[in-house]
Write an enzyme that holds these catalytic residues in place. Structure first.
Site, PDB file in Angstrom:
ATOM      1  N   ASP A  33      22.089  53.246  30.078  1.00 39.57           N
ATOM      2  CA  ASP A  33      21.048  52.663  30.924  1.00 39.57           C
ATOM      3  C   ASP A  33      19.669  53.153  30.479  1.00 39.57           C
ATOM      4  O   ASP A  33      18.704  52.403  30.454  1.00 39.57           O
ATOM      5  CB  ASP A  33      21.254  53.064  32.392  1.00 39.57           C
ATOM      6  CG  ASP A  33      22.459  52.368  32.987  1.00 39.57           C
ATOM      7  OD1 ASP A  33      23.140  51.636  32.244  1.00 39.57           O
ATOM      8  OD2 ASP A  33      22.720  52.570  34.192  1.00 39.57           O
ATOM      9  N   ALA A  34      19.607  54.441  30.110  1.00 37.53           N
ATOM     10  CA  ALA A  34      18.312  55.017  29.727  1.00 37.53           C
ATOM     11  C   ALA A  34      17.783  54.350  28.459  1.00 37.53           C
ATOM     12  O   ALA A  34      16.597  54.050  28.355  1.00 37.53           O
ATOM     13  CB  ALA A  34      18.456  56.517  29.506  1.00 37.53           C
ATOM     14  N   LYS A 115      39.764  31.064  42.250  1.00 36.65           N
ATOM     15  CA  LYS A 115      38.790  30.444  43.156  1.00 36.65           C
ATOM     16  C   LYS A 115      37.930  31.561  43.726  1.00 36.65           C
ATOM     17  O   LYS A 115      38.347  32.327  44.600  1.00 36.65           O
ATOM     18  CB  LYS A 115      39.499  29.686  44.272  1.00 36.65           C
ATOM     19  CG  LYS A 115      38.533  28.912  45.145  1.00 36.65           C
ATOM     20  CD  LYS A 115      39.272  27.950  46.049  1.00 36.65           C
ATOM     21  CE  LYS A 115      38.355  27.036  46.825  1.00 36.65           C
ATOM     22  NZ  LYS A 115      37.350  27.701  47.614  1.00 36.65           N
ATOM     23  N   ARG A 136      24.110  24.148  46.387  1.00 38.25           N
ATOM     24  CA  ARG A 136      24.906  22.939  46.576  1.00 38.25           C
ATOM     25  C   ARG A 136      24.338  22.068  47.704  1.00 38.25           C
ATOM     26  O   ARG A 136      24.296  20.847  47.597  1.00 38.25           O
ATOM     27  CB  ARG A 136      26.350  23.328  46.890  1.00 38.25           C
ATOM     28  CG  ARG A 136      27.198  22.159  47.218  1.00 38.25           C
ATOM     29  CD  ARG A 136      28.669  22.508  47.190  1.00 38.25           C
ATOM     30  NE  ARG A 136      29.423  21.339  47.554  1.00 38.25           N
ATOM     31  CZ  ARG A 136      29.958  21.142  48.754  1.00 38.25           C
ATOM     32  NH1 ARG A 136      29.828  22.046  49.676  1.00 38.25           N
ATOM     33  NH2 ARG A 136      30.611  20.035  49.016  1.00 38.25           N
ATOM     34  N   GLU A 171      29.559  29.557  40.328  1.00 42.96           N
ATOM     35  CA  GLU A 171      29.644  30.259  41.601  1.00 42.96           C
ATOM     36  C   GLU A 171      28.766  31.508  41.618  1.00 42.96           C
ATOM     37  O   GLU A 171      28.833  32.327  40.705  1.00 42.96           O
ATOM     38  CB  GLU A 171      31.120  30.643  41.804  1.00 42.96           C
ATOM     39  CG  GLU A 171      31.523  30.886  43.209  1.00 42.96           C
ATOM     40  CD  GLU A 171      31.742  29.600  44.015  1.00 42.96           C
ATOM     41  OE1 GLU A 171      31.486  28.495  43.485  1.00 42.96           O
ATOM     42  OE2 GLU A 171      32.143  29.720  45.181  1.00 42.96           O
ATOM     43  N   LYS A 287      42.743  22.399  37.573  1.00 43.22           N
ATOM     44  CA  LYS A 287      42.053  21.173  37.170  1.00 43.22           C
ATOM     45  C   LYS A 287      42.853  20.517  36.049  1.00 43.22           C
ATOM     46  O   LYS A 287      43.306  21.221  35.125  1.00 43.22           O
ATOM     47  CB  LYS A 287      40.645  21.503  36.653  1.00 43.22           C
ATOM     48  CG  LYS A 287      39.751  22.138  37.715  1.00 43.22           C
ATOM     49  CD  LYS A 287      38.461  22.708  37.147  1.00 43.22           C
ATOM     50  CE  LYS A 287      37.711  23.448  38.255  1.00 43.22           C
ATOM     51  NZ  LYS A 287      36.675  24.353  37.758  1.00 43.22           N
ATOM     52  N   LYS A 311      45.066  27.508  48.113  1.00 49.82           N
ATOM     53  CA  LYS A 311      44.443  28.600  48.874  1.00 49.82           C
ATOM     54  C   LYS A 311      45.465  29.681  49.198  1.00 49.82           C
ATOM     55  O   LYS A 311      46.598  29.385  49.554  1.00 49.82           O
ATOM     56  CB  LYS A 311      43.895  28.051  50.194  1.00 49.82           C
ATOM     57  CG  LYS A 311      42.819  27.002  50.012  1.00 49.82           C
ATOM     58  CD  LYS A 311      41.463  27.601  49.960  1.00 49.82           C
ATOM     59  CE  LYS A 311      40.958  27.834  51.360  1.00 49.82           C
ATOM     60  NZ  LYS A 311      39.524  27.936  51.440  1.00 49.82           N
ATOM     61  N   CYS A 403      30.422  65.357  72.732  1.00 48.73           N
ATOM     62  CA  CYS A 403      31.185  65.226  71.496  1.00 48.73           C
ATOM     63  C   CYS A 403      32.673  65.463  71.767  1.00 48.73           C
ATOM     64  O   CYS A 403      33.036  66.483  72.363  1.00 48.73           O
ATOM     65  CB  CYS A 403      30.662  66.225  70.472  1.00 48.73           C
ATOM     66  SG  CYS A 403      31.684  66.293  68.998  1.00 48.73           S
TER      67      CYS A 403
HETATM   68  S1  IVH Z   1      35.450  23.433  40.903  1.00 41.72           S
HETATM   69  C1  IVH Z   1      34.420  19.121  42.257  1.00 41.72           C
HETATM   70  N1  IVH Z   1      36.153  25.917  40.248  1.00 41.72           N
HETATM   71  O1  IVH Z   1      35.219  26.332  45.732  1.00 41.72           O
HETATM   72  C2  IVH Z   1      34.739  20.479  41.757  1.00 41.72           C
HETATM   73  N2  IVH Z   1      35.164  25.546  42.370  1.00 41.72           N
HETATM   74  O2  IVH Z   1      36.330  24.587  47.824  1.00 41.72           O
HETATM   75  C3  IVH Z   1      34.405  21.571  42.669  1.00 41.72           C
HETATM   76  N3  IVH Z   1      34.879  27.543  43.724  1.00 41.72           N
HETATM   77  O3  IVH Z   1      32.434  24.223  46.109  1.00 41.72           O
HETATM   78  C4  IVH Z   1      34.282  22.922  42.129  1.00 41.72           C
HETATM   79  N4  IVH Z   1      35.722  28.972  42.274  1.00 41.72           N
HETATM   80  O4  IVH Z   1      32.024  26.707  45.512  1.00 41.72           O
HETATM   81  C5  IVH Z   1      35.610  25.114  41.182  1.00 41.72           C
HETATM   82  N5  IVH Z   1      36.783  28.048  39.554  1.00 41.72           N
HETATM   83  C6  IVH Z   1      36.250  27.241  40.483  1.00 41.72           C
HETATM   84  C7  IVH Z   1      35.783  27.732  41.721  1.00 41.72           C
HETATM   85  C8  IVH Z   1      35.249  26.839  42.644  1.00 41.72           C
HETATM   86  C9  IVH Z   1      35.169  28.818  43.464  1.00 41.72           C
HETATM   87  C10 IVH Z   1      34.295  27.056  44.996  1.00 41.72           C
HETATM   88  C11 IVH Z   1      33.099  26.141  44.811  1.00 41.72           C
HETATM   89  C12 IVH Z   1      33.507  24.842  45.464  1.00 41.72           C
HETATM   90  C13 IVH Z   1      34.538  25.317  46.426  1.00 41.72           C
HETATM   91  C14 IVH Z   1      35.478  24.182  46.805  1.00 41.72           C
END
Ligand code: IVH
Length: 661
Positions: A33-34, A115, A136, A171, A287, A311, A403
């Protein structure tokens, strides 16, 4: 301005960007850091000498701008939609089946990512420079938070890319560590706590004053690369790789999955390991990897059909409050703690949750006997989220007037949320202060745990931290559950602390608001325990990062007779009370002695001194034969003459800066 200056500026900036990337994006720092700070100061000095050459993408320009009145709205290039959730395996299987049907059985892959539990943000780049950041918002329109986003160190202000204009989405996060630190600070300042890292990341990003955002240590992970509002590459995985190559932070914890089984394996793996992460996640995002296939699948009104959020179950459970008891801390603070009927929360049995103070109890409206929801998140201590129903035989809590440990008086100062025991000899305070002294990272006295400390204090063997150094093997073996071997180890671990450096000793004293970092700073600034003890509030505040609150706390600690006595006894026990700043070897100016005289055009003498010292040089007051360089500004007097007669090399500010580069 010379070509040299420009080249020097750019090379310093490039060097700093490289280190920012290594530290904040890759988590692999290459310098201390220094050393980083020294480079930053060189750049600041050079820029203040040539303000016309400051550019918006310079690493010095992260925190600029003044506090604003409010935020301006900005439209997104394409909607920032949300994700559909799968709350169990069945729902995930349904999603997978729909995808297969809509793709008519064509082969496809998933990219699985964690997520992250933060908030999403879009960031625009033009000609390699970060130009705008937008939250957003409602998905079509968010708030322009450019100035605040610039303070996020893992978000590059300049990137190398052939794309003229592009946008990244990702994020904004706060790590659990930064969150805990922030709440501890808020406790100390009597401010309400943030409920969770996501709320506090959101609050921090929307601060009107960017310097506050900068202090919050936010992070930004990217997961989309868009050009004209559309995905740029043909595969999501490739897109993530490209973002990472551009210098963005992309979560490395991702996996390409050939089918649902591989996806499920990834989901289960991270459900088990989520506690080991430095931030919170609430699931896994899957995805469909191919962008053309994503286009085939398309969108519903609120979410894409090519992605799903699997989730994790909320880490909440219901239980009953059996009692609310009070604990007394090292500074005498009385903390109410809820004792709970044991309950399993995602694999961990929870029996206690902190209630912080009486304000929090009032806010929750909680009493013993009530049914409550509790939550575990990251490393944070379990907390009570809310009361579900009141118990039939509920016993409302009231803060004791004495106390619970020593029966001494307690006080709650005007405007404070904490109630404190004011008896400085309270055994509870003593126990806590010994535990703090012995803690890992402080004096590291392995074996000095709660069971030992309780007995030492209860049997009257230890009445102050200094008594630890009077303990003998004979006394220790009398303690229950402590064999001769453990007692010997304990004595050795105590003796070992006599070689520990002053910052640890200072931290061990338990001065309110003085933790590891502040202890290091004041030891560096003052060099000895005596100098610190003798410093008045103004002098203390001259040390880096020491504000009035900390200075006041240090000063009043050493004013107290019993603390003075403690320090004297620790001195007698042979602890180290002196501190030498780490000698910098190998800096550009290592081995050279400087004297500074007269007024320099841009640098104060103090700053010039710091720069020289950071580069390994030494600065003294008077010119002697040992002086290597005299740095002379305007109105230099006798020192300049003396240096000339001794034939010492004379530098102006620019020449000094050149040596530092
Ligand atoms: S994809 C249309 N990837 O989760 C695609 N979202 O519940 C939307 N999030 O609004 C986002 N990690 O804020 C994506 N690896 C990730 C994510 C992620 C967190 C959040 C994001 C989104 C929300 C949806």
């Amino acid at each position: 301005m010379s070509i040299d200056t420009l080249a020097q500026l750019e090379s310093l900036r490039a060097e700093l960007r490289k280190h920012e990337h290594l530290y904040y994006v890759l988590d692999q720092p290459a310098v201390s850091d220094a050393e980083y700070d020294a480079l930053m100061r060189q750049l600041q000095a050079l820029e203040s000498a040539h303000p016309e050459l400051i550019t918006a993408d310079s690493p010095t320009q992260r925190v600029g701008g003044k506090p604003r009145e409010g935020f301006v709205k900005a439209r997104h290039s394409s909607p920032m939609l949300s994700l559909d959730n799968a709350l169990n395996e069945g729902e995930l299987r349904d999603f997978d089946r729909r995808v297969r049907e809509l793709l008519n059985g064509a082969p496809f892959q998933y990219t699985a990512e964690l997520k992250l539990d933060g908030l999403s943000m879009a960031v625009h780049y033009r000609d390699g420079q970060m130009v705008q950041a937008i939250t957003r918002g409602d998905g079509s329109e968010g708030e322009d938070v450019t100035e605040n986003a610039r303070t996020i160190r893992s978000l590059p202000l300049k990137v190398k890319s052939n794309l003229k204009q592009f946008e990244v989405r990702g994020e904004v996060l706060m790590s659990t560590r930064a969150f805990d630190r922030l709440n501890a600070e808020r406790d100390a300042q009597q401010l309400p706590r943030y409920a969770n890292p996501r709320n506090s990341a959101a609050g921090s990003l929307r601060m009107l004053d960017p310097t506050v955002t900068a202090s919050r240590q936010l992070d930004f992970y990217t997961y989309f690369l868009l050009v004209d509002g559309k995905q740029f590459f043909g595969s999501h995985w490739v897109s993530l790789e490209a973002l990472s190559n551009f210098g963005f932070k992309v979560n490395t914890l991702r996996r390409r999955c050939a089918d649902l089984d591989e996806l499920l394996a990834f989901i289960r793996e991270w459900e088990e390991k989520r506690d080991s992460l430095p931030y919170e996640i609430d699931g896994v995002v899957a995805k469909v990897d191919s962008i053309p296939q994503q286009e085939t699948l398309g969108w519903t009104a609120r979410a894409p059909r090519w992605a799903i959020a699997s989730k994790y179950p909320a880490r909440q459970s219901e239980t009953t409050v059996e009692a609310i008891e009070v604990q007394v801390g090292r500074t005498g603070t009385l903390t109410p703690v809820a004792h709970l009927a044991p309950v399993l929360v995602s694999g961990v049995t929870v029996t206690r949750a902190t209630l912080h103070n009486s304000d929090e109890i009032e806010r929750l409206g909680i009493a013993a006997g009530d049914r409550v929801v509790i939550e575990r998140s990251g490393d944070v201590i379990p907390k009570v989220v809310r009361v579900i129903s009141q118990g039939a035989d509920r016993r409302p809590f009231s803060m004791p007037t004495h106390c619970p440990v020593c029966n001494g008086d307690v006080v709650r100062e005007e405007g404070e949320s904490a109630t404190r025991c004011i008896n400085t000899n309270c055994p509870a305070r003593l126990k806590e202060s010994i535990l703090h002294f012995a803690k890992r990272g402080v004096m590291d006295i392995d074996g000095m745990g709660e069971a030992v400390v309780d007995q030492l204090v209860d049997k009257g063997l230890v009445k102050s931290v200094a008594d630890l150094y009077q303990l003998t093997l004979e006394k220790l073996v009398e303690l229950e559950r402590l064999g001769t071997k453990s007692a010997e180890n304990l004595i050795n671990n105590i003796i070992r602390t006599q070689t520990f450096p002053l910052p640890r000793v200072l931290n061990g004293l338990g001065i309110p608001f003085v933790g590891e970092r502040t202890a290091q700073i004041i030891a560096d600034a003052f060099g000895s325990m005596d100098a610190i003890m003798q410093a008045d509030i103004d002098t203390l505040q001259r040390a880096d990062e020491v504000g009035p609150k900390v200075a006041h706390s240090i000063h009043s600690f050493f004013q107290e007779a019993r603390n003075q006595e403690l320090v004297e006894r620790l001195r007698a026990a042979g602890l180290i009370f002196y501190h030498q700043r780490a000698e910098r070897t190998g800096g550009a100016l290592a081995g050279s002695t400087f004297v500074i005289t007269g007024t320099l055009p841009t640098l104060s003498r103090e700053d010039a001194k710091k720069l020289i010292e950071e580069a390994g040089g030494k600065v003294t007051d008077s010119v002697t034969k040992k002086t290597n360089y005299l740095v002379a500004g305007e109105k230099a007097g006798s020192k300049l003459e003396k240096a000339r007669t001794l034939g010492i090399e004379i530098l102006d500010e620019a020449a000094l800066m050149a040596k530092l580069a």
